[in-house]
Enzyme design. Structure first.
Site, PDB file in Angstrom:
ATOM      1  N   CYS A 140    -166.166 -25.828 -28.595  1.00  0.00           N
ATOM      2  CA  CYS A 140    -165.052 -25.058 -29.155  1.00  0.00           C
ATOM      3  C   CYS A 140    -164.096 -25.946 -29.934  1.00  0.00           C
ATOM      4  CB  CYS A 140    -164.303 -24.329 -28.051  1.00  0.00           C
ATOM      5  SG  CYS A 140    -163.737 -25.392 -26.707  1.00  0.00           S
ATOM      6  N   HIS A 220    -156.822 -23.739 -26.105  1.00  0.00           N
ATOM      7  CA  HIS A 220    -156.465 -25.122 -26.415  1.00  0.00           C
ATOM      8  C   HIS A 220    -155.428 -25.122 -27.542  1.00  0.00           C
ATOM      9  CE1 HIS A 220    -159.918 -26.587 -24.143  1.00  0.00           C
ATOM     10  NE2 HIS A 220    -160.771 -25.943 -24.921  1.00  0.00           N
TER      11      HIS A 220
END
Lengths: 337, 337
Positions: A140, A220
């Site tokens: 990711c 994140h």
């Protein structure tokens, strides 16, 4: 129709299954899981054929009242391609099985780069995967970095990338993860693995990354610095990035201040599982100081690689070029906030 | 003996009061507080003379059974110097009072730089404060950045500083702060105020800073990049920084992975309030890539400015030079992990 097997039906696998099913040129042949749980039950409710990833555990499914179509080897054997969405390191263990059945395989970013013929990001190096037997869809974070770096390299040239990745401690369902009330340099040593990982996509890139972990589960957050080989003004960079289909430039007017509101927005617009497949870049954060570009981007760790897996299927099988595949994936999934 | 008034007896003020009392050349004349609470009670238990910061509220103290020595103006009038440790913006409101009584004043980092004659960091610009009437001790983060930048500038020269400050959402007692389970770019715009603030210490420094807020209360964490004018190896930089008395280079052998263990260590060694006055730099994080230096440092937001306030008192009154003052403060407080 491309017959797709999905080995591993957890965070990534279940999302890839849904996305593949939406594609006009693909079918989900079946999904494999190691043990019965709520996800296995949901797979059956969604009419996915459920295979036992570990044959010896097939009776556990029976005991749980879940019908198994067969062992994962049957699934792999019949498929045109397998998407391995098992936990880090298990993909490597599965490689010989895929080879035995002569089925090309996609792996996830938790596997080592040297397990595969090429690492993959649709925007950056689609063609490298064509005809490959083993392809790794990067993680990711690496996906999120690659999507921004690709257009910047093409438009301005990139002298150096420095990024601090403030990572969520775990996904919302990972109740065994931490930290609680702490900020951890993680890893303490520099660079984190992300820099070298991005270099599996851009071999000649100069990039240093630093990682942290914090008590958050939603997304994140990247603090990104790119020293460019030109000195564009911020407005110009914003336009460049806004043209990218998998970059969502969060308009300042939306008053979205963090991951919480981003996920809330994703729910409000009806995204499945509140997924955000796009990088989320704060419009007003895109700044330039001479040749230094700065921005903040949120990366939804559970979902941004899902369209990349779909595109990698077409790339490996040579079924479309990058532009066609990305457009088809975007359209069917509804990508483009 | 330098007679010190402390206006504001909260997070910073109470710590400065304790540190001033430890100094052989200083007395705490008294401390002022706006309202009775546990801190006011503790001040009296510690035999600090307690003054009412807002005269009209003096009776609230009486009702709480707390004896008031008088209004803050009496305290300011009698003192050689006042340390204003009131919340951001209140210091500016107090300035005219200090001027009316002709008492030099120290302010905290929450005040604007243009309120004062000079901003202050003991390691970096001690002499600038000598004879000044109004001096601002820069914030915890700016102090933390300045302490690292000063020796690097002297030894190698600094081309550019880029720092991402992952800030604790609030102090442990600040129950009205957030976020919970989120990572906020904060501010979203770049640079954060920290870069310009560091430039109040080093006028000619090129520095860009990015700020975030996370659900942690213990310490801030800096991801620091300094592009040097030389290319030292990491070992050399570690030695340079290890020589600085207010930089704690966390030895790898200690297995301290974040703020939680740092605070635990501070408690184990008997630090008052578990304070960590030093920057905490992870030894193995100190890395160089050509001319780029990287490191992680933890900054204890509640206490790293305390020794700086003590030194600023001597600087303003011309009672010692930088080396003498820093050494005396370090020795009396027990600084140097």
């Amino acid at each position: 129709m491309i017959q797709v097997a999905i080995n591993g039906y957890g965070t990534i696998g279940k999302r890839v299954a849904d996305a593949v099913r939406q594609q006009p040129d693909m079918d989900v042949l079946g999904v494999a899981k190691t043990r019965p749980n709520f996800e296995a039950e949901t797979a059956l409710e969604k009419d996915f054929a459920l295979y036992a990833a570990i044959e010896e555990r097939a009776d556990q499914f029976a005991e749980a009242g879940l019908e198994i179509a067969g062992p994962v080897e049957d699934l792999v054997d019949e498929a045109d391609i397998v998407v391995d969405a098992t936990p880090s390191g298990i993909g490597a263990q599965n490689k010989s099985m895929y080879e035995a059945h002569d089925t090309p395989a996609l792996y996830q970013g938790g596997e080592d780069a040297d397990l595969v013929d090429t690492s993959f990001n649709a925007r950056s190096n689609f063609d490298d995967a064509t005809g490959a037997d083993h392809v790794r869809v990067v993680s990711c974070n690496t996906t999120g970095l690659s999507r921004v770096i690709a257009p910047l390299r093409e438009e301005y040239g990139v002298e150096k990338v420095r990024a601090t990745l403030v990572r969520r401690g775990g996904d919302p369902g990972q109740t065994d993860r931490g930290p609680i009330n702490d900020i951890l340099p993680n890893p303490v040593t520099i660079p984190s693995h992300h820099g070298p990982d991005v270099e599996t996509i851009f071999a000649d890139l100069d990039i240093d990354t630093l990682g942290m972990k914090v008590p958050a589960t939603l997304m994140h957050m990247h603090s990104l610095n790119v020293t460019l080989e030109a000195e564009p003004d911020a407005a110009e960079v914003r336009e460049l990035l806004a043209d990218e289909s998998r970059l969502f430039i969060i308009p300042e007017r939306m008053a979205i201040d963090g991951s919480g509101k981003l996920k809330e927005y994703a729910m409000d617009v009806g995204r499945p599982r509140a997924d955000i497949w796009e990088n989320c870049i704060w419009e007003e954060s895109i700044s330039t100081v001479e040749d230094d570009l700065y921005l903040f981007q949120g990366i939804h760790q559970e979902s941004d690689v899902v369209p990349e897996n779909v595109d990698a299927i077409r790339a490996v099988l040579g079924e479309a070029d990058a532009a066609e595949s990305i457009e088809r994936t975007n359209e069917t999934m509804g990508i483009g906030l």
